[in-house]
Scaffold this motif. Sequence first.
Motif, PDB file in Angstrom:
ATOM      1  N   VAL A  97       0.818  -1.229   0.000  1.00  0.00           N
ATOM      2  CA  VAL A  97       0.000   0.000   0.000  1.00  0.00           C
ATOM      3  C   VAL A  97       0.847   1.271   0.000  1.00  0.00           C
ATOM      4  N   GLU A  98       2.103   1.142  -0.431  1.00  0.00           N
ATOM      5  CA  GLU A  98       2.968   2.329  -0.486  1.00  0.00           C
ATOM      6  C   GLU A  98       2.481   3.273  -1.590  1.00  0.00           C
ATOM      7  N   HIS A  99       2.968   4.495  -1.530  1.00  0.00           N
ATOM      8  CA  HIS A  99       2.650   5.503  -2.544  1.00  0.00           C
ATOM      9  C   HIS A  99       3.172   5.028  -3.917  1.00  0.00           C
ATOM     10  N   PRO A 100       2.511   5.423  -5.024  1.00  0.00           N
ATOM     11  CA  PRO A 100       2.974   4.999  -6.355  1.00  0.00           C
ATOM     12  C   PRO A 100       4.441   5.313  -6.636  1.00  0.00           C
ATOM     13  N   SER A 101       4.994   6.337  -5.979  1.00  0.00           N
ATOM     14  CA  SER A 101       6.414   6.641  -6.214  1.00  0.00           C
ATOM     15  C   SER A 101       7.308   5.517  -5.680  1.00  0.00           C
ATOM     16  N   ILE A 102       6.842   4.792  -4.682  1.00  0.00           N
ATOM     17  CA  ILE A 102       7.565   3.607  -4.206  1.00  0.00           C
ATOM     18  C   ILE A 102       7.231   2.432  -5.122  1.00  0.00           C
ATOM     19  N   GLY A 103       5.977   2.352  -5.546  1.00  0.00           N
ATOM     20  CA  GLY A 103       5.577   1.291  -6.485  1.00  0.00           C
ATOM     21  C   GLY A 103       6.454   1.300  -7.737  1.00  0.00           C
ATOM     22  N   ALA A 104       6.811   2.499  -8.188  1.00  0.00           N
ATOM     23  CA  ALA A 104       7.660   2.623  -9.383  1.00  0.00           C
ATOM     24  C   ALA A 104       9.054   2.047  -9.114  1.00  0.00           C
ATOM     25  N   GLN A 105       9.546   2.237  -7.895  1.00  0.00           N
ATOM     26  CA  GLN A 105      10.852   1.682  -7.530  1.00  0.00           C
ATOM     27  C   GLN A 105      10.787   0.147  -7.496  1.00  0.00           C
ATOM     28  N   PRO A 330      -8.345   1.508 -10.784  1.00  0.00           N
ATOM     29  CA  PRO A 330      -8.811   1.281  -9.410  1.00  0.00           C
ATOM     30  C   PRO A 330      -7.700   1.595  -8.415  1.00  0.00           C
ATOM     31  N   SER A 331      -8.090   1.944  -7.192  1.00  0.00           N
ATOM     32  CA  SER A 331      -7.093   2.249  -6.171  1.00  0.00           C
ATOM     33  C   SER A 331      -6.284   0.995  -5.832  1.00  0.00           C
ATOM     34  N   HIS A 332      -4.963   1.066  -5.923  1.00  0.00           N
ATOM     35  CA  HIS A 332      -4.143  -0.113  -5.600  1.00  0.00           C
ATOM     36  C   HIS A 332      -4.238  -0.431  -4.117  1.00  0.00           C
ATOM     37  N   VAL A 333      -4.592   0.578  -3.319  1.00  0.00           N
ATOM     38  CA  VAL A 333      -4.706   0.365  -1.869  1.00  0.00           C
ATOM     39  C   VAL A 333      -5.974  -0.440  -1.561  1.00  0.00           C
ATOM     40  N   LEU A 334      -7.094  -0.062  -2.200  1.00  0.00           N
ATOM     41  CA  LEU A 334      -8.335  -0.815  -1.967  1.00  0.00           C
ATOM     42  C   LEU A 334      -8.226  -2.220  -2.571  1.00  0.00           C
ATOM     43  N   LEU A 335      -7.519  -2.355  -3.691  1.00  0.00           N
ATOM     44  CA  LEU A 335      -7.270  -3.693  -4.245  1.00  0.00           C
ATOM     45  C   LEU A 335      -6.479  -4.522  -3.238  1.00  0.00           C
ATOM     46  N   ALA A 336      -5.473  -3.890  -2.624  1.00  0.00           N
ATOM     47  CA  ALA A 336      -4.644  -4.596  -1.630  1.00  0.00           C
ATOM     48  C   ALA A 336      -5.479  -5.009  -0.409  1.00  0.00           C
ATOM     49  N   CYS A 337      -6.564  -4.276  -0.158  1.00  0.00           N
ATOM     50  CA  CYS A 337      -7.467  -4.627   0.951  1.00  0.00           C
ATOM     51  C   CYS A 337      -8.400  -5.767   0.547  1.00  0.00           C
ATOM     52  N   GLY A 338      -8.264  -6.270  -0.681  1.00  0.00           N
ATOM     53  CA  GLY A 338      -9.060  -7.416  -1.124  1.00  0.00           C
ATOM     54  C   GLY A 338     -10.314  -7.026  -1.874  1.00  0.00           C
ATOM     55  N   GLN A 339     -10.467  -5.748  -2.235  1.00  0.00           N
ATOM     56  CA  GLN A 339     -11.660  -5.348  -2.975  1.00  0.00           C
ATOM     57  C   GLN A 339     -11.514  -5.719  -4.451  1.00  0.00           C
ATOM     58  N   THR A 340     -12.644  -5.894  -5.127  1.00  0.00           N
ATOM     59  CA  THR A 340     -12.617  -6.185  -6.570  1.00  0.00           C
ATOM     60  C   THR A 340     -12.257  -4.885  -7.301  1.00  0.00           C
ATOM     61  N   GLU A 343     -15.068  -2.469  -7.064  1.00  0.00           N
ATOM     62  CA  GLU A 343     -15.172  -1.876  -5.718  1.00  0.00           C
ATOM     63  C   GLU A 343     -14.063  -0.852  -5.507  1.00  0.00           C
ATOM     64  N   ALA A 344     -12.860  -1.218  -5.985  1.00  0.00           N
ATOM     65  CA  ALA A 344     -11.697  -0.360  -5.744  1.00  0.00           C
ATOM     66  C   ALA A 344     -11.736   0.925  -6.578  1.00  0.00           C
ATOM     67  N   ARG A 345     -12.690   0.993  -7.533  1.00  0.00           N
ATOM     68  CA  ARG A 345     -12.899   2.227  -8.294  1.00  0.00           C
ATOM     69  C   ARG A 345     -13.953   3.107  -7.625  1.00  0.00           C
ATOM     70  N   SER A 346     -14.554   2.589  -6.554  1.00  0.00           N
ATOM     71  CA  SER A 346     -15.715   3.275  -5.967  1.00  0.00           C
ATOM     72  C   SER A 346     -15.396   4.069  -4.706  1.00  0.00           C
ATOM     73  N   GLY A 347     -14.162   4.006  -4.241  1.00  0.00           N
ATOM     74  CA  GLY A 347     -13.828   4.704  -2.991  1.00  0.00           C
ATOM     75  C   GLY A 347     -13.789   6.222  -3.178  1.00  0.00           C
TER      76      GLY A 347
END
Length: 378
Positions: A97-105, A330-340, A343-347
């Motif tokens: 659930v890190e920020h995308p700038s870490i995801g890029a690393q 979709p939010s990668h954070v909500l996906l990481a929480c197990g949302q579809t 769902e992760a586009r709905s936050g």
Amino acid sequence: MIYLDANATTPLSQEAGNAMSAAMAQFLANPSSLHGRGQAARAALEGARRVVLTAVGGTGGKIVFTSGATEANALAWHGVLAARREKHLIRVVTSTVEHPSIGAQVKALRESGVEVVEVPVDRHGQLDLAAFAHALQQPTTLVSVMAVQNELGLVYPTAELAAMAHVAGAVFHCDATQAPGRIPLDLNALGVDVASLSAHKVGGPTGVGALWLRRGQGLQPLIAGHQEDGLRGGTENILGILGMAAAFSTLPARLAHMPVLRGLRDALWAGIQAIGPVQRNGDVAPDLETGHVLNVTWPNVDGARLVRALDLEDVCVSAGAACASGTQEPSHVLLACGQTPREARSGSRFSLPHEATAADVTAVLELLPHVLARVQRP
Ligand SMILES: Cc1ncc(COP(=O)(O)O)c(C=O)c1O
């Protein structure tokens, strides 16, 4: 305008605005110049460095000014890992659930063959500490976990994570971007080795931030040059840095105001629940979150559509993180929480700035039923 998007950026504080206006009214020379004007700029720069260092409990360590936390994150990862030439000996542990700038690393390192373990979170976004301990059973070079999760406002156990990282022989990097002024931050006491900071999440200007290094922590620069003790080349953004220091000098007042924001946020949540069915994302005990963020999902409501509909009413909120909301991802954070993915586009994320008022909350609660009715899919 009602601005409830503080985790994307905060309004420029009066303190930072005044400091920058005063600096603009003078001529600030290049801090590397030997003449008196240059040395005056150097003195202002070093004064700002001390202010930031003290504000984050980092005295004894070093502040390297950067263009923001994205660069600080890149510098931390590159700077710690570049010293290890044998790629097969590098191992990094971080979270999902890190920020995308870490995801890029993470992506770039994996593509170059480096092992990066992303520790999962539970459905509320809390880090799985058992999985973290398991990941650290092998010798590890770098551990990188944020202090405060930007989409959910969760506070992660930085001191505990740093201690676990050290047992595995790793350097501990903390992306502390969302922490200052929201939670007490004492980098020395937390046992962090390297920390990323940004000015614009605490009333400073965008485009300036810093990397903090514990005393003795080595680092390879990303940009060569003599500035910033050889750790970040390029003439310093002195106006921005003065604004950052002024903003960081307001941290105690911002922290003292957090209970007020928590009260407003709780009132917003209570009002939202009274409107109809809704789910709270990152629903954890109050001591595990900052108190200024509310991330919710309404049934059959697309987060980005709601953001646009609220914007027409002059209310600024986010669908997930600002950096991702320009896209329909979709939010990668909500996906990481197990949302579809749906769902992760709905936050929708409401994050209250220091300046938020009860009138803001009342106005949003009056608008929401109408706006929701407009954007809700049948
Ligand atoms: C947790 C976190 N890290 C890093 C960043 C990037 O900060 P900056 O905008 O200063 O590059 C942000 C900003 O959204 C953030 O929330």
